[in-house]
Motif scaffolding. Structure first.
Motif, PDB file in Angstrom:
ATOM      1  N   THR A   1       0.833  -1.198   0.000  1.00 10.86           N
ATOM      2  CA  THR A   1       0.000   0.000   0.000  1.00 10.86           C
ATOM      3  C   THR A   1       0.869   1.250   0.000  1.00 10.86           C
ATOM      4  O   THR A   1       1.745   1.406   0.855  1.00 10.86           O
ATOM      5  CB  THR A   1      -0.926   0.026   1.231  1.00 10.86           C
ATOM      6  OG1 THR A   1      -1.725  -1.162   1.246  1.00 10.86           O
ATOM      7  CG2 THR A   1      -1.838   1.241   1.196  1.00 10.86           C
ATOM      8  N   LEU A   2       0.609   2.138  -0.960  1.00 10.32           N
ATOM      9  CA  LEU A   2       1.354   3.391  -1.029  1.00 10.32           C
ATOM     10  C   LEU A   2       0.799   4.385  -0.016  1.00 10.32           C
ATOM     11  O   LEU A   2      -0.404   4.649   0.033  1.00 10.32           O
ATOM     12  CB  LEU A   2       1.245   3.984  -2.432  1.00 10.32           C
ATOM     13  CG  LEU A   2       1.826   5.391  -2.610  1.00 10.32           C
ATOM     14  CD1 LEU A   2       3.332   5.400  -2.332  1.00 10.32           C
ATOM     15  CD2 LEU A   2       1.542   5.931  -4.015  1.00 10.32           C
ATOM     16  N   ASN A   3       1.686   4.926   0.789  1.00 11.14           N
ATOM     17  CA  ASN A   3       1.344   5.987   1.730  1.00 11.14           C
ATOM     18  C   ASN A   3       2.176   7.221   1.381  1.00 11.14           C
ATOM     19  O   ASN A   3       3.409   7.150   1.338  1.00 11.14           O
ATOM     20  CB  ASN A   3       1.647   5.553   3.160  1.00 11.14           C
ATOM     21  CG  ASN A   3       0.695   4.482   3.647  1.00 11.14           C
ATOM     22  OD1 ASN A   3      -0.278   4.753   4.335  1.00 11.14           O
ATOM     23  ND2 ASN A   3       0.958   3.231   3.270  1.00 11.14           N
ATOM     24  N   VAL A   4       1.502   8.323   1.114  1.00  9.72           N
ATOM     25  CA  VAL A   4       2.179   9.572   0.796  1.00  9.72           C
ATOM     26  C   VAL A   4       2.166  10.444   2.046  1.00  9.72           C
ATOM     27  O   VAL A   4       1.096  10.688   2.630  1.00  9.72           O
ATOM     28  CB  VAL A   4       1.500  10.285  -0.387  1.00  9.72           C
ATOM     29  CG1 VAL A   4       2.134  11.651  -0.634  1.00  9.72           C
ATOM     30  CG2 VAL A   4       1.597   9.415  -1.644  1.00  9.72           C
ATOM     31  N   VAL A   5       3.343  10.889   2.464  1.00 10.82           N
ATOM     32  CA  VAL A   5       3.479  11.676   3.690  1.00 10.82           C
ATOM     33  C   VAL A   5       3.912  13.087   3.318  1.00 10.82           C
ATOM     34  O   VAL A   5       4.894  13.266   2.586  1.00 10.82           O
ATOM     35  CB  VAL A   5       4.520  11.049   4.645  1.00 10.82           C
ATOM     36  CG1 VAL A   5       4.587  11.841   5.948  1.00 10.82           C
ATOM     37  CG2 VAL A   5       4.189   9.592   4.922  1.00 10.82           C
ATOM     38  N   VAL A   6       3.173  14.095   3.800  1.00 13.74           N
ATOM     39  CA  VAL A   6       3.548  15.492   3.558  1.00 13.74           C
ATOM     40  C   VAL A   6       3.946  16.132   4.879  1.00 13.74           C
ATOM     41  O   VAL A   6       3.381  15.815   5.932  1.00 13.74           O
ATOM     42  CB  VAL A   6       2.429  16.288   2.865  1.00 13.74           C
ATOM     43  CG1 VAL A   6       2.082  15.654   1.526  1.00 13.74           C
ATOM     44  CG2 VAL A   6       1.190  16.392   3.737  1.00 13.74           C
ATOM     45  N   SER A   7       4.941  17.041   4.815  1.00 15.04           N
ATOM     46  CA  SER A   7       5.552  17.519   6.054  1.00 15.04           C
ATOM     47  C   SER A   7       5.751  19.025   6.110  1.00 15.04           C
ATOM     48  O   SER A   7       6.552  19.501   6.916  1.00 15.04           O
ATOM     49  CB  SER A   7       6.923  16.825   6.250  1.00 15.04           C
ATOM     50  OG  SER A   7       6.780  15.430   6.277  1.00 15.04           O
ATOM     51  N   ASN A   8       5.049  19.793   5.265  1.00 16.77           N
ATOM     52  CA  ASN A   8       5.099  21.239   5.449  1.00 16.77           C
ATOM     53  C   ASN A   8       3.712  21.832   5.266  1.00 16.77           C
ATOM     54  O   ASN A   8       2.780  21.162   4.794  1.00 16.77           O
ATOM     55  CB  ASN A   8       6.136  21.905   4.535  1.00 16.77           C
ATOM     56  CG  ASN A   8       5.786  21.863   3.056  1.00 16.77           C
ATOM     57  OD1 ASN A   8       4.625  21.667   2.673  1.00 16.77           O
ATOM     58  ND2 ASN A   8       6.778  22.050   2.202  1.00 16.77           N
ATOM     59  N   SER A   9       3.556  23.104   5.658  1.00 16.88           N
ATOM     60  CA  SER A   9       2.223  23.716   5.701  1.00 16.88           C
ATOM     61  C   SER A   9       1.646  23.931   4.306  1.00 16.88           C
ATOM     62  O   SER A   9       0.434  23.840   4.110  1.00 16.88           O
ATOM     63  CB  SER A   9       2.276  25.047   6.456  1.00 16.88           C
ATOM     64  OG  SER A   9       3.237  25.915   5.886  1.00 16.88           O
ATOM     65  N   GLU A  10       2.515  24.199   3.321  1.00 13.43           N
ATOM     66  CA  GLU A  10       2.035  24.414   1.954  1.00 13.43           C
ATOM     67  C   GLU A  10       1.383  23.151   1.399  1.00 13.43           C
ATOM     68  O   GLU A  10       0.288  23.189   0.819  1.00 13.43           O
ATOM     69  CB  GLU A  10       3.220  24.847   1.076  1.00 13.43           C
ATOM     70  CG  GLU A  10       2.844  25.169  -0.356  1.00 13.43           C
ATOM     71  CD  GLU A  10       4.053  25.578  -1.186  1.00 13.43           C
ATOM     72  OE1 GLU A  10       3.972  25.496  -2.419  1.00 13.43           O
ATOM     73  OE2 GLU A  10       5.079  25.974  -0.593  1.00 13.43           O
ATOM     74  N   LEU A  11       2.032  22.010   1.598  1.00 11.29           N
ATOM     75  CA  LEU A  11       1.472  20.742   1.122  1.00 11.29           C
ATOM     76  C   LEU A  11       0.281  20.301   1.972  1.00 11.29           C
ATOM     77  O   LEU A  11      -0.669  19.701   1.471  1.00 11.29           O
ATOM     78  CB  LEU A  11       2.554  19.666   1.116  1.00 11.29           C
ATOM     79  CG  LEU A  11       3.631  19.839   0.042  1.00 11.29           C
ATOM     80  CD1 LEU A  11       4.825  18.944   0.330  1.00 11.29           C
ATOM     81  CD2 LEU A  11       3.068  19.545  -1.347  1.00 11.29           C
TER      82      LEU A  11
ATOM     83  N   LEU B   1      -2.968   9.128   2.421  1.00 12.13           N
ATOM     84  CA  LEU B   1      -2.276  10.401   2.622  1.00 12.13           C
ATOM     85  C   LEU B   1      -2.129  10.672   4.112  1.00 12.13           C
ATOM     86  O   LEU B   1      -3.112  10.585   4.859  1.00 12.13           O
ATOM     87  CB  LEU B   1      -3.068  11.562   2.003  1.00 12.13           C
ATOM     88  CG  LEU B   1      -2.846  11.946   0.546  1.00 12.13           C
ATOM     89  CD1 LEU B   1      -1.483  12.551   0.321  1.00 12.13           C
ATOM     90  CD2 LEU B   1      -3.088  10.768  -0.381  1.00 12.13           C
ATOM     91  N   HIS B   2      -0.927  10.988   4.568  1.00 10.39           N
ATOM     92  CA  HIS B   2      -0.675  11.340   5.962  1.00 10.39           C
ATOM     93  C   HIS B   2      -0.107  12.756   6.017  1.00 10.39           C
ATOM     94  O   HIS B   2       0.834  13.065   5.277  1.00 10.39           O
ATOM     95  CB  HIS B   2       0.347  10.395   6.610  1.00 10.39           C
ATOM     96  CG  HIS B   2      -0.022   8.944   6.543  1.00 10.39           C
ATOM     97  ND1 HIS B   2      -0.547   8.262   7.623  1.00 10.39           N
ATOM     98  CD2 HIS B   2       0.072   8.050   5.531  1.00 10.39           C
ATOM     99  CE1 HIS B   2      -0.760   7.002   7.270  1.00 10.39           C
ATOM    100  NE2 HIS B   2      -0.400   6.849   6.017  1.00 10.39           N
TER     101      HIS B   2
END
Length: 506
Positions: free
Chosen positions: A69-79, A387-388
């Protein structure tokens, strides 16, 4: 032999499909996955810290494979803004594990429901009915009762000068009693701290649910190996029946009480839902699911938030003294604080906000799921991916926060930053279509608990412990318990008559 060939063919087909998907899409960068298990064995136990560390290498958006399973992690406020606002509708579904599907009756509650007509309906019930300002104000006496009960308990236990206490135990009692009274209209614990039969059953159900959920962890990520970890249908069925039996008995009690009162409903959530059942066409599964959603979301998170805040206050005596000076000036020493004092206590509010910035109780939020192929940050996120948003990393981003690792509540006096989903630098309650509907309730209780703890007591480390030696690491898990529960020495600072519980029968 034939069975082995079939199994090998299936594995090869799935690997080929996986390779095709990777070549077809421009996925975010990330650590190289292993066959079958993906990155599962590379992830450190405290996931949000691990993902923040990886983001330094791979960037603020990255691919992490949980098995297949693909999990996409974003780590800044813009994303975070792109995921939770700009592309919110395509990313508002919820990934349900097999255990979550069982607990929620395939998403008939709010937390685990996919975005659609049912979610919109139950969300409306929560926003307009359960967590309305009018209902929150009507239930305020319960919150103030439980917070003053906490103060009385600490005062009783710190009669011996210099004695340290485990702060978490008192906070957990407030959270437990508060949420069960709000949801069920029941205080399962008497004034002596003895739990009744329903309360014992309630605690056993919660513990059993956690055990069942954890038993399937690995199997959830590798679908073609699930035969090795079969779903214990009978165990889940028994758990569901046990939960329903307790909840329905409480619902029946409220229905009978309403009948005796000529149809008049109380403000507790169970009464509200029973009263609104026909208006909103709510099934028993949905009512039970919503009640247990509130318990799941509200019981641990409040206690966790206050414990982290108290740990920071013990480590930073300057901040503690400044908050106490404000409380002494506004509330004085001849009465106890109430929630009506909040508007005159801006620094206390900043302390709570700063603690939630540095230590969000759900640092990765619950995963969103892509309902369609979508682009985020210029990369492809295929339909069905999770999405995380790493809200822990977002709130410590040096690009948008000055001295982000410093506990400095004054930053929020210098700039008013919303934390209920409108400013994507600070997201302890999420944002967008899946923002926590009970955010204001949580904020009120955190501020009330902190205010009373600071107004009634000075807090110092145990003898022989320096403030900087307090362990500020986290336990692994969905929520961020302190790895080492905070111990501190409370010293009363108000007249003795102000340490009595202010009981309320609501």
């Amino acid at each position: 032999m034939a069975v082995a060939l079939v199994a090998a063919s299936i594995v090869l087909f799935l690997l080929a499909l996986k390779l095709y998907r990777r070549l077809r899409y421009r996925l975010p960068p990330g650590p190289r996955p292993w066959p079958v298990v993906g990155n599962l064995y590379d992830i450190a136990p405290v996931r949000f810290r691990c993902f923040a560390e990886w983001a330094r290498t791979y960037g603020p958006i990255m691919s992490v494979w949980f098995g297949s399973t693909l999990n996409v992690v974003v780590s800044n406020s813009e994303l975070a803004k792109e995921v939770l606002k700009d592309k919110d509708q395509q990313l508002a579904d919820r990934h349900r594990s097999r255990s979550a599907a069982k607990f929620s009756r395939d998403g008939k509650d709010l937390i685990w429901a996919d975005y659609g007509p049912h979610y919109v309906k139950v969300r409306k019930v929560c926003t307009l009915e359960l967590f309305s300002p009018k209902r929150l104000e009507a239930l305020r006496p319960i919150r103030e009762d439980e917070v003053t009960a906490m103060v009385e308990s600490i005062f009783r236990d710190c009669a011996e000068p210099g004695k340290s206490v485990v702060v978490k135990s008192y906070l957990a009692a407030v959270a437990f009693n508060n949420i069960t009274r709000l949801a069920f209209g029941k205080r399962f614990v008497n004034s002596e701290g003895v739990m009744d039969e329903q309360g014992l059953e309630f605690k056993a159900i919660v513990a059993n649910g956690l055990k069942l959920g954890a038993s399937l962890a690995m199997a959830e990520h590798i679908p073609w190996l699930r035969w090795m970890f079969p779903l214990e249908e009978e165990a889940f069925a028994k758990h569901g029946a046990r939960r329903d039996r307790l909840t329905k008995s409480i619902m029946d009690e409220h229905t009978a009480a309403r009948s005796r009162a000529g149809g008049a409903a109380q403000q507790h959530f169970v009464d509200a839902l029973l009263t609104l059942r026909e208006q909103y066409d709510l099934s028993d599964d949905t009512i039970i699911g919503l009640l247990w959603d509130m318990i799941t979301a509200g019981m641990d998170t409040t206690a966790i938030s206050v414990e982290w805040a108290m740990a920071e206050l013990v480590r930073h005596p300057r901040v503690q003294a400044k908050a106490q000076e404000e409380l002494d000036r506004v509330v004085g020493s001849d009465r106890v604080m109430t929630e009506s004092d909040f508007p005159a206590l801006p620094y206390l509010q900043c302390v709570a906000k700063e603690a939630l910035r540095l230590h969000p109780p759900t640092p990765l939020m619950l995963p969103h799921k892509a309902a369609a192929d979508v682009k985020v940050g210029g990369y492809d996120v295929p339909r069905g991916s999770n999405l995380h948003v790493n809200v822990w990393a977002v709130a410590r981003d040096p690009v948008v926060w000055k001295d982000p690792l410093e506990f400095r509540p004054e930053r929020f006096l210098e700039e008013d930053v919303d934390m209920k989903g409108h400013d994507f630098r600070l997201l302890p309650f999420g944002a967008g279509r899946r923002v926590c509907p009970g955010a204001q309730l949580g904020i009120n209780l955190v501020q009330s608990m902190l205010g009373h703890l600071l107004h009634h007591f000075n807090w110092t480390p145990p003898e022989g412990v320096k403030p900087e030696d307090i362990d500020m690491s986290e336990n692994p898990g969905l929520v961020t318990f302190m790895r080492t529960p905070l111990q501190a020495v409370p010293t009363p600072r108000l007249p003795a008559h102000l340490y009595k519980r202010v009981a309320a029968d609501v």
